[in-house]
Design a protein around this motif. Structure first.
Motif, PDB file in Angstrom:
ATOM      1  N   GLY A 166      19.879   8.172  -5.545  1.00 34.74           N
ATOM      2  CA  GLY A 166      18.549   7.613  -5.377  1.00 34.74           C
ATOM      3  C   GLY A 166      18.494   6.106  -5.255  1.00 34.74           C
ATOM      4  O   GLY A 166      17.410   5.518  -5.249  1.00 34.74           O
ATOM      5  N   THR A 167      19.660   5.457  -5.147  1.00 31.89           N
ATOM      6  CA  THR A 167      19.705   4.005  -4.993  1.00 31.89           C
ATOM      7  C   THR A 167      20.643   3.636  -3.843  1.00 31.89           C
ATOM      8  O   THR A 167      21.565   4.381  -3.517  1.00 31.89           O
ATOM      9  N   ILE A 168      20.378   2.492  -3.254  1.00 32.03           N
ATOM     10  CA  ILE A 168      21.197   2.012  -2.147  1.00 32.03           C
ATOM     11  C   ILE A 168      21.706   0.618  -2.435  1.00 32.03           C
ATOM     12  O   ILE A 168      21.187  -0.094  -3.298  1.00 32.03           O
ATOM     13  N   ARG A 169      22.742   0.248  -1.709  1.00 32.42           N
ATOM     14  CA  ARG A 169      23.260  -1.118  -1.704  1.00 32.42           C
ATOM     15  C   ARG A 169      23.500  -1.510  -0.250  1.00 32.42           C
ATOM     16  O   ARG A 169      23.462  -0.655   0.637  1.00 32.42           O
ATOM     17  N   VAL A 170      23.745  -2.791  -0.036  1.00 33.32           N
ATOM     18  CA  VAL A 170      24.117  -3.211   1.308  1.00 33.32           C
ATOM     19  C   VAL A 170      25.575  -3.604   1.310  1.00 33.32           C
ATOM     20  O   VAL A 170      26.108  -4.138   0.334  1.00 33.32           O
ATOM     21  N   PHE A 171      26.253  -3.302   2.416  1.00 30.83           N
ATOM     22  CA  PHE A 171      27.626  -3.759   2.589  1.00 30.83           C
ATOM     23  C   PHE A 171      27.645  -5.287   2.605  1.00 30.83           C
ATOM     24  O   PHE A 171      26.694  -5.934   3.069  1.00 30.83           O
ATOM     25  N   GLU A 172      28.712  -5.857   2.116  1.00 34.89           N
ATOM     26  CA  GLU A 172      28.841  -7.314   2.129  1.00 34.89           C
ATOM     27  C   GLU A 172      28.876  -7.820   3.576  1.00 34.89           C
ATOM     28  O   GLU A 172      29.511  -7.232   4.440  1.00 34.89           O
ATOM     29  N   GLY A 173      28.203  -8.916   3.809  1.00 36.46           N
ATOM     30  CA  GLY A 173      28.179  -9.504   5.145  1.00 36.46           C
ATOM     31  C   GLY A 173      26.914  -9.139   5.888  1.00 36.46           C
ATOM     32  O   GLY A 173      26.289  -8.110   5.634  1.00 36.46           O
ATOM     33  N   VAL A 174      26.528  -9.995   6.814  1.00 34.56           N
ATOM     34  CA  VAL A 174      25.309  -9.798   7.588  1.00 34.56           C
ATOM     35  C   VAL A 174      25.631  -9.983   9.067  1.00 34.56           C
ATOM     36  O   VAL A 174      26.463 -10.817   9.434  1.00 34.56           O
ATOM     37  N   GLN A 175      25.010  -9.188   9.884  1.00 34.61           N
ATOM     38  CA  GLN A 175      25.136  -9.329  11.335  1.00 34.61           C
ATOM     39  C   GLN A 175      23.907 -10.054  11.847  1.00 34.61           C
ATOM     40  O   GLN A 175      22.768  -9.650  11.567  1.00 34.61           O
ATOM     41  N   LYS A 176      24.113 -11.139  12.594  1.00 34.86           N
ATOM     42  CA  LYS A 176      22.999 -11.910  13.147  1.00 34.86           C
ATOM     43  C   LYS A 176      22.979 -11.766  14.656  1.00 34.86           C
ATOM     44  O   LYS A 176      24.009 -11.917  15.312  1.00 34.86           O
ATOM     45  N   THR A 177      21.807 -11.489  15.171  1.00 34.95           N
ATOM     46  CA  THR A 177      21.619 -11.381  16.614  1.00 34.95           C
ATOM     47  C   THR A 177      20.371 -12.171  16.984  1.00 34.95           C
ATOM     48  O   THR A 177      19.378 -12.142  16.255  1.00 34.95           O
ATOM     49  N   GLY A 181       0.824  -1.207   0.000  1.00 31.73           N
ATOM     50  CA  GLY A 181       0.000   0.000   0.000  1.00 31.73           C
ATOM     51  C   GLY A 181       0.858   1.256   0.000  1.00 31.73           C
ATOM     52  O   GLY A 181       1.877   1.357  -0.687  1.00 31.73           O
ATOM     53  N   GLY A 182       0.480   2.211   0.829  1.00 32.77           N
ATOM     54  CA  GLY A 182       1.169   3.495   0.863  1.00 32.77           C
ATOM     55  C   GLY A 182       2.566   3.458   1.422  1.00 32.77           C
ATOM     56  O   GLY A 182       3.341   4.412   1.227  1.00 32.77           O
ATOM     57  N   VAL A 183       2.950   2.366   2.121  1.00 34.99           N
ATOM     58  CA  VAL A 183       4.296   2.325   2.700  1.00 34.99           C
ATOM     59  C   VAL A 183       5.367   2.184   1.616  1.00 34.99           C
ATOM     60  O   VAL A 183       6.539   2.482   1.854  1.00 34.99           O
ATOM     61  N   ALA A 184       4.982   1.761   0.407  1.00 38.41           N
ATOM     62  CA  ALA A 184       5.957   1.652  -0.683  1.00 38.41           C
ATOM     63  C   ALA A 184       6.629   2.991  -0.957  1.00 38.41           C
ATOM     64  O   ALA A 184       7.834   3.056  -1.238  1.00 38.41           O
ATOM     65  N   ALA A 185       5.866   4.074  -0.866  1.00 36.68           N
ATOM     66  CA  ALA A 185       6.448   5.400  -1.100  1.00 36.68           C
ATOM     67  C   ALA A 185       7.515   5.726  -0.069  1.00 36.68           C
ATOM     68  O   ALA A 185       8.508   6.408  -0.369  1.00 36.68           O
ATOM     69  N   TYR A 186       7.331   5.222   1.153  1.00 37.65           N
ATOM     70  CA  TYR A 186       8.292   5.505   2.206  1.00 37.65           C
ATOM     71  C   TYR A 186       9.557   4.645   2.061  1.00 37.65           C
ATOM     72  O   TYR A 186      10.638   5.052   2.493  1.00 37.65           O
ATOM     73  N   LEU A 187       9.431   3.475   1.429  1.00 35.11           N
ATOM     74  CA  LEU A 187      10.633   2.722   1.062  1.00 35.11           C
ATOM     75  C   LEU A 187      11.455   3.521   0.048  1.00 35.11           C
ATOM     76  O   LEU A 187      12.686   3.515   0.086  1.00 35.11           O
ATOM     77  N   LYS A 188      10.773   4.200  -0.849  1.00 37.02           N
ATOM     78  CA  LYS A 188      11.487   5.056  -1.799  1.00 37.02           C
ATOM     79  C   LYS A 188      12.167   6.208  -1.078  1.00 37.02           C
ATOM     80  O   LYS A 188      13.314   6.570  -1.403  1.00 37.02           O
TER      81      LYS A 188
END
Length: 382
Positions: free
Chosen positions: A178-189, A162-169
């Protein structure tokens, strides 16, 4: 379970504490929410190349998300069609084939079965095409966020967000390109508590000035809780939002951090410089996977500085995250006091206003939490 209808346990502005503790409720959540609605699975930047894959659970179903030879993302049950052993053991990587370790059956990245070990032991007319990996019915991407659904039918991804898609943008728009990436690797907790605590926390703006008061700037509480505080919280189509785009940076003089905090039902939280995937393990055990975000168009030095600020607050020895997990543990302990079974989520309900396709209130109000339980009730009632 206290009621045959679990939605009886959520009577906003009160919640029955059993929704955090009852294994029967958890089983129903897996069936009615996690195995039916849309779940956050990955960011597209995690799988840029053909053969890139990622494994995770959707509810209780083991999944492989992979970029196929056609360049598209598809998802399959991580389960050999012969005797059910998983065919991929790594959490992420790149592969041309997936092979079952038990009897050696081999599958392409499009799920097709290409090799049966000692195939002459089967009839010559065996239909290998009917033994492909079972495809996850629906995969969709919105603003770089990848979602999957085990349900053949149901709301589309666009309808779910719904409307939350605009907030992801808006979260992406912090990047100059206007674009993002994630750093390699994941932190798990992991923490000993229910998954909903992490979802509520992502957009609970009532707690920071108290729970994190030893970490945040000395004047934070006054400006944050004052009548002139900038920012608002909202509920949009069953998702929680904390919009602080007009609020001064938490780290004065530092690189930009997103002021868009989102709890996207049921398993995605985005805030500051991170993306979180909430993974329920049991009724009282939850894993949080966190990826730090790189902003395209921002120079490397500033992106690395963003990462260091993120690590200081939310890393393995992070000062902010440790507070949150301690609170989750204390809530779980307190929930066991059955002589006082209900919890209150009424803050700010009297001052909500309808605007921008949702309901909005002051920055310390519990409007986002109420929105999440609207979604919870809708799915649990079906």
């Amino acid at each position: 379970m206290k009621s045959n209808d679990p939605t009886d346990l959520v009577q906003v502005p009160e919640l029955d504490g059993s929704i955090y503790l009852d294994p029967e409720i958890f089983d129903l959540e897996m069936q009615r929410i996690f195995e039916r609605t849309w779940l956050y699975a990955a960011h597209v930047s995690e799988l840029p190349n053909v053969g890139d894959f990622k494994t995770f659970d959707v509810g209780r179903e083991p999944i492989i998300l992979v970029r196929g030879e056609d360049g598209k993302l598809s998802a399959y049950l991580n389960r050999c069609r012969h005797r059910a052993a998983t065919v991929c053991q790594d959490e992420c990587g790149n592969a041309r084939r997936f092979q079952c370790v038990y009897h050696g059956w081999i599958y392409r990245t499009d799920g097709t079965l290409v090799s049966i070990t000692d195939a002459d032991g089967y009839p010559a007319d065996i239909d290998q095409s009917a033994l492909s990996l079972q495809r996850v019915p629906r995969v969709g991407t919105v603003h770089g966020f990848v979602f999957v659904s085990l349900a053949e039918e149901g709301p589309t991804l666009e309808e779910h967000l719904g409307g939350v898609a605009a907030y992801l943008k808006y979260f992406n728009d912090l990047a100059p390109d206007g674009t993002i990436r994630v750093f390699e690797g994941v932190q798990k907790t992991a923490y000993d508590g229910n998954w909903k605590l992490a979802m509520e926390n992502g957009t609970d703006s009532y707690h920071p000035a108290y729970l994190h008061r030893t970490v945040l700037p000395p004047d934070f509480k006054g400006s944050y809780h004052g009548e002139d505080s900038l920012g608002r919280v909202g509920g949009v189509d069953g998702h929680g939002i904390l919009d602080m785009r007009d609020y001064p940076p938490i780290v004065p003089g530092g690189p930009p951090e997103s002021a868009m905090y989102l709890s996207v039902f049921p398993n995605l939280v985005v805030l500051r410089s991170q993306i979180r995937q909430i993974i329920p393990v049991s009724v009282d055990r939850t894993v949080i996977c966190t990826w730090a975000v790189w902003l395209d168009g921002l120079d490397e030095e500033q992106n690395v500085q963003r990462l260091r600020i993120h690590e200081n607050a939310f890393g393995a020895a992070g000062l902010v995250a440790a507070d949150d997990y301690e609170a989750f543990h204390r809530i779980t302990d307190g929930l066991r006091a059955q002589s006082a079974p209900t919890l209150l989520i009424s803050r700010g309900a009297h001052r909500e206003v309808d605007d921008d396709g949702g309901r909005w209130a002051s920055i310390t109000d519990e409007t986002p939490t109420r929105a999440l339980y609207e979604s919870w009730s809708r799915w649990m009632g079906r």
